[in-house]
Write a protein that holds these residues in place. Structure first.
Motif, PDB file in Angstrom:
ATOM      1  N   UNK A  37       0.823  -1.218   0.000  1.00  0.00           N
ATOM      2  CA  UNK A  37       0.000   0.000   0.000  1.00  0.00           C
ATOM      3  C   UNK A  37       0.852   1.261   0.000  1.00  0.00           C
ATOM      4  N   UNK A  38       1.980   1.231   0.712  1.00  0.00           N
ATOM      5  CA  UNK A  38       2.844   2.412   0.833  1.00  0.00           C
ATOM      6  C   UNK A  38       3.980   2.403  -0.192  1.00  0.00           C
ATOM      7  N   UNK A  39       3.968   1.396  -1.090  1.00  0.00           N
ATOM      8  CA  UNK A  39       4.982   1.274  -2.156  1.00  0.00           C
ATOM      9  C   UNK A  39       6.404   1.261  -1.585  1.00  0.00           C
ATOM     10  N   UNK A  40       6.590   0.507  -0.521  1.00  0.00           N
ATOM     11  CA  UNK A  40       7.914   0.378   0.089  1.00  0.00           C
ATOM     12  C   UNK A  40       8.630  -0.816  -0.548  1.00  0.00           C
ATOM     13  N   UNK A  41       9.820  -0.600  -1.068  1.00  0.00           N
ATOM     14  CA  UNK A  41      10.550  -1.639  -1.792  1.00  0.00           C
ATOM     15  C   UNK A  41      11.203  -2.628  -0.829  1.00  0.00           C
ATOM     16  N   UNK A  42      11.563  -3.822  -1.311  1.00  0.00           N
ATOM     17  CA  UNK A  42      12.216  -4.825  -0.457  1.00  0.00           C
ATOM     18  C   UNK A  42      13.511  -4.323   0.171  1.00  0.00           C
ATOM     19  N   UNK A  43      14.330  -3.560  -0.604  1.00  0.00           N
ATOM     20  CA  UNK A  43      15.595  -3.078  -0.044  1.00  0.00           C
ATOM     21  C   UNK A  43      15.363  -2.052   1.066  1.00  0.00           C
ATOM     22  N   UNK A  44      14.273  -1.271   0.959  1.00  0.00           N
ATOM     23  CA  UNK A  44      13.948  -0.329   2.035  1.00  0.00           C
ATOM     24  C   UNK A  44      13.552  -1.075   3.303  1.00  0.00           C
ATOM     25  N   UNK A  71      22.732  -7.922   1.462  1.00  0.00           N
ATOM     26  CA  UNK A  71      21.367  -8.338   1.121  1.00  0.00           C
ATOM     27  C   UNK A  71      20.603  -7.218   0.421  1.00  0.00           C
ATOM     28  N   UNK A  72      20.842  -5.968   0.835  1.00  0.00           N
ATOM     29  CA  UNK A  72      20.182  -4.826   0.180  1.00  0.00           C
ATOM     30  C   UNK A  72      20.546  -4.763  -1.298  1.00  0.00           C
ATOM     31  N   UNK A  73      21.840  -4.938  -1.611  1.00  0.00           N
ATOM     32  CA  UNK A  73      22.281  -4.913  -3.014  1.00  0.00           C
ATOM     33  C   UNK A  73      21.646  -6.058  -3.812  1.00  0.00           C
ATOM     34  N   UNK A  74      21.578  -7.227  -3.165  1.00  0.00           N
ATOM     35  CA  UNK A  74      20.949  -8.371  -3.835  1.00  0.00           C
ATOM     36  C   UNK A  74      19.493  -8.066  -4.149  1.00  0.00           C
ATOM     37  N   UNK A  75      18.769  -7.480  -3.206  1.00  0.00           N
ATOM     38  CA  UNK A  75      17.344  -7.215  -3.383  1.00  0.00           C
ATOM     39  C   UNK A  75      17.093  -6.124  -4.412  1.00  0.00           C
ATOM     40  N   UNK A  76      18.022  -5.156  -4.493  1.00  0.00           N
ATOM     41  CA  UNK A  76      17.871  -4.126  -5.530  1.00  0.00           C
ATOM     42  C   UNK A  76      17.899  -4.762  -6.913  1.00  0.00           C
ATOM     43  N   UNK A  77      18.900  -5.629  -7.141  1.00  0.00           N
ATOM     44  CA  UNK A  77      19.009  -6.309  -8.439  1.00  0.00           C
ATOM     45  C   UNK A  77      17.827  -7.249  -8.654  1.00  0.00           C
ATOM     46  N   UNK A  78      17.442  -7.907  -7.579  1.00  0.00           N
ATOM     47  CA  UNK A  78      16.300  -8.825  -7.677  1.00  0.00           C
ATOM     48  C   UNK A  78      15.030  -8.063  -8.051  1.00  0.00           C
ATOM     49  N   UNK A  79      14.845  -6.883  -7.442  1.00  0.00           N
ATOM     50  CA  UNK A  79      13.650  -6.085  -7.735  1.00  0.00           C
ATOM     51  C   UNK A  79      13.590  -5.669  -9.193  1.00  0.00           C
ATOM     52  N   UNK A  80      14.738  -5.267  -9.746  1.00  0.00           N
ATOM     53  CA  UNK A  80      14.781  -4.884 -11.160  1.00  0.00           C
ATOM     54  C   UNK A  80      14.465  -6.070 -12.069  1.00  0.00           C
ATOM     55  N   UNK A  81      15.077  -7.214 -11.738  1.00  0.00           N
ATOM     56  CA  UNK A  81      14.834  -8.421 -12.538  1.00  0.00           C
ATOM     57  C   UNK A  81      13.374  -8.858 -12.441  1.00  0.00           C
ATOM     58  N   UNK A  83      10.743  -6.921 -11.896  1.00  0.00           N
ATOM     59  CA  UNK A  83       9.913  -6.013 -12.689  1.00  0.00           C
ATOM     60  C   UNK A  83       9.981  -6.369 -14.178  1.00  0.00           C
ATOM     61  N   UNK A  84      11.200  -6.668 -14.643  1.00  0.00           N
ATOM     62  CA  UNK A  84      11.353  -7.062 -16.051  1.00  0.00           C
ATOM     63  C   UNK A  84      10.581  -8.343 -16.341  1.00  0.00           C
ATOM     64  N   UNK A  85      10.677  -9.291 -15.412  1.00  0.00           N
ATOM     65  CA  UNK A  85       9.971 -10.558 -15.578  1.00  0.00           C
ATOM     66  C   UNK A  85       8.457 -10.340 -15.593  1.00  0.00           C
ATOM     67  N   UNK A  86       7.953  -9.517 -14.692  1.00  0.00           N
ATOM     68  CA  UNK A  86       6.519  -9.249 -14.620  1.00  0.00           C
ATOM     69  C   UNK A  86       6.037  -8.547 -15.891  1.00  0.00           C
ATOM     70  N   UNK A  87       6.876  -7.630 -16.412  1.00  0.00           N
ATOM     71  CA  UNK A  87       6.528  -6.938 -17.666  1.00  0.00           C
ATOM     72  C   UNK A  87       6.446  -7.931 -18.822  1.00  0.00           C
TER      73      UNK A  87
END
Length: 333
Positions: A37-44, A71-81, A83-87
């Protein structure tokens, strides 16, 4: 990021580190809904978790704290991947919806009614290898004659379906089934040559059956030659007729031939999905295909085409590589 959320997360984490109850886990699940709901990302979330843990458990080893940075760096890359996968998934779903719609339109547009004529038994089966069918069959009929078109577009998907619509347009413009096959192919060829891309070609066979004469007249535009089975001799013969593929040049001279059918004779019309069936060892020999057809020569025409399809499907280990169309005209009287 809202401060109240940080405080809430810290308190829930603190309670969990102290007691590890099911209630604490349930509260954590409720927090996860707020993240969306608050659009908080996994790395946050990991940053909040790290800061909260430092306050709850002072003096944590540096190695543990550094692991959270990793882990934060891993999740940032994971989040980008992700989003690409979902697209990509969304695009695939949209494409499938479009293909389903196009398939339904094709089936409706190209639907043809199988005619009923005393003394002639007709069987037909057409099974696409994928969603859309690159094969096309169309009947024209009146009380005295039946015309049959069998076509195969060299290409697949929506472009092939558009080519089919051009053929149907041409077929609908004909006066009736008694039009000479060479005239039919000439008309269709001119339409295709003007309307279809140079990269798309169509093979087509057209024949007419005259019930009064028991005569089948035919012509071909680079299509698979039909097979004529003579019941008296028990032999097959190819019905050859020279002619260039549709859409290559506007003016083409087609050959036209005729053959008279006697009782139990039949004509097998097909696309290359029948003649080019393949098993793991290679192409299935024509002799095998002929023996399969001959084994059911005494059956009704519809049972014949269905049996041939299922038998060849079995020989291919149920891996259909091309559109499969088979039509049989069998003289029953």
């Amino acid at each position: 990021m809202p401060q109240e959320f940080k405080k809430q997360y810290k308190e829930i984490l603190k309670q969990y580190t102290l007691s590890q109850t099911e209630h604490n886990l349930y509260e954590g699940q409720n927090v996860s809904r707020q993240l969306i709901q608050k659009s908080i990302s996994p790395e946050e979330v990991i940053s909040i978790h790290k800061a909260s843990l430092e306050e709850i458990i002072p003096g944590l080893p540096e190695e543990v704290l550094h692991s959270f940075d990793f882990l934060i760096e891993v999740m940032i890359r994971y989040g980008l991947a992700l989003k690409e996968h979902q697209t990509l998934i969304e695009k695939q779903q949209n494409f499938k919806m479009e293909m389903d719609l196009a398939t339904n339109v094709q089936q409706t547009l190209l639907k043809t009614k199988i005619p009923n004529m005393n003394g002639l038994d007709i069987g037909i089966i057409s099974v696409p290898a994928k969603e859309m069918n690159g094969d096309y069959t169309h009947f024209l009929s009146n009380e005295n004659a039946i015309g049959i078109a069998v076509a195969d577009v060299i290409g697949k998907g929506i472009p092939a379906a558009l080519c089919m619509s051009m053929i149907k347009y041409g077929m609908d413009s004909l006066d009736g089934p008694e039009t000479d096959p060479v005239v039919v192919l000439d008309i269709i060829n001119r339409i295709v040559e003007k309307s279809v891309s140079d990269s798309m070609f169509i093979s087509m066979f057209y024949g007419t059956y005259d019930s009064a004469l028991s005569e089948f007249t035919y012509a071909s535009a680079g299509h698979e030659p039909p097979l004529f089975y003579c019941a008296k001799s028990g032999e097959f013969k190819e019905l050859q007729a020279k002619g260039l593929l549709l859409g290559v040049i506007p003016n083409v001279r087609y050959e036209q031939h005729s053959i008279v059918l006697e009782k139990d004779d039949f004509i097998v019309m097909m696309t290359d999905g029948v003649t080019e069936c393949r098993s793991k060892e290679g192409f299935i020999d024509q002799k095998i295909i002929l023996s399969i057809i001959e084994s059911v020569k005494d059956k009704p025409a519809q049972e014949m085409v269905e049996y041939v399809f299922h038998k060849l499907e079995e020989l291919q280990e149920f891996e259909q590589r091309d559109d499969f169309t088979l039509v049989i005209f069998k003289k029953s009287l």
